[in-house]
Motif scaffolding. Structure first.
Motif, PDB file in Angstrom:
ATOM      1  N   ASP A   1       8.135  10.574 -23.461  1.00  0.00           N
ATOM      2  CA  ASP A   1       9.326  11.275 -22.983  1.00  0.00           C
ATOM      3  C   ASP A   1       9.091  12.778 -22.910  1.00  0.00           C
ATOM      4  O   ASP A   1       9.495  13.438 -21.953  1.00  0.00           O
ATOM      5  CB  ASP A   1      10.521  10.971 -23.886  1.00  0.00           C
ATOM      6  CG  ASP A   1      10.970   9.519 -23.795  1.00  0.00           C
ATOM      7  OD1 ASP A   1      10.605   8.849 -22.801  1.00  0.00           O
ATOM      8  OD2 ASP A   1      11.670   9.056 -24.716  1.00  0.00           O
TER       9      ASP A   1
ATOM     10  N   ASN B   1       6.443   6.539 -27.640  1.00  0.00           N
ATOM     11  CA  ASN B   1       7.580   6.662 -26.720  1.00  0.00           C
ATOM     12  C   ASN B   1       8.107   8.086 -26.683  1.00  0.00           C
ATOM     13  O   ASN B   1       8.429   8.613 -25.621  1.00  0.00           O
ATOM     14  CB  ASN B   1       8.693   5.692 -27.110  1.00  0.00           C
ATOM     15  CG  ASN B   1       8.340   4.253 -26.788  1.00  0.00           C
ATOM     16  OD1 ASN B   1       7.493   3.989 -25.941  1.00  0.00           O
ATOM     17  ND2 ASN B   1       8.981   3.321 -27.466  1.00  0.00           N
ATOM     18  N   GLU B   2       8.205   8.720 -27.867  1.00  0.00           N
ATOM     19  CA  GLU B   2       8.660  10.110 -27.912  1.00  0.00           C
ATOM     20  C   GLU B   2       7.689  11.023 -27.179  1.00  0.00           C
ATOM     21  O   GLU B   2       8.101  11.904 -26.420  1.00  0.00           O
ATOM     22  CB  GLU B   2       8.798  10.579 -29.355  1.00  0.00           C
ATOM     23  CG  GLU B   2       9.984  10.006 -30.088  1.00  0.00           C
ATOM     24  CD  GLU B   2      10.058  10.493 -31.526  1.00  0.00           C
ATOM     25  OE1 GLU B   2       9.599  11.618 -31.804  1.00  0.00           O
ATOM     26  OE2 GLU B   2      10.582   9.757 -32.361  1.00  0.00           O
TER      27      GLU B   2
END
Length: 124
Positions: free
Chosen positions: A60, A56-57
């Motif tokens: 992003d 997820n990081e």
């Protein structure tokens, strides 16, 4: 001559992949249950959650990077468009001034260009 090892290795004994001394001495040849299955499952779930968080990081970060690059490309394109537009307007003004100052010369150049293009197209 091949002799099977009678002592299981420490690693195999810890994970329970090989029979223990007691199970072979009693004639029980069933594969023993693995020890620490709950810890392994909990560790796997924790690792999965950590990997999911990292993914997820990274997603992003890639979105932010892509947005930054897109904004940069838009700004560059806008600058190039305005530069080309300004240059085209300047050359149009210069051409208009030349044609107004020398109308017969401009007419002769246009006629010669038309004849040349017509001759090239007729050859095909």
């Amino acid at each position: 001559m091949y002799r099977p090892c009678t002592e299981p290795s420490a690693v195999a004994w810890i994970i329970g992949a090989l029979p223990t001394k007691e199970s072979t001495a009693n004639g029980n040849h069933e594969k023993p249950r693995k020890r620490g299955g709950r810890n392994l499952q909990g560790g796997t779930e924790k690792l999965g959650k950590e990997i999911g968080g990292i993914v997820n990081e990274a997603t992003d970060l890639l979105k932010d990077y892509g947005a930054h690059k897109l904004d940069s490309a838009r700004a560059t394109l806008s600058q190039a468009q305005s530069a080309v537009g300004d240059s085209a307007k300047r050359y149009a003004r210069l051409t208009d001034g030349y044609v107004r100052d020398y109308p017969w010369t401009a007419l002769g150049v246009a006629a010669a260009a038309g004849l040349l293009i017509g001759a090239l197209l007729a050859r095909r």
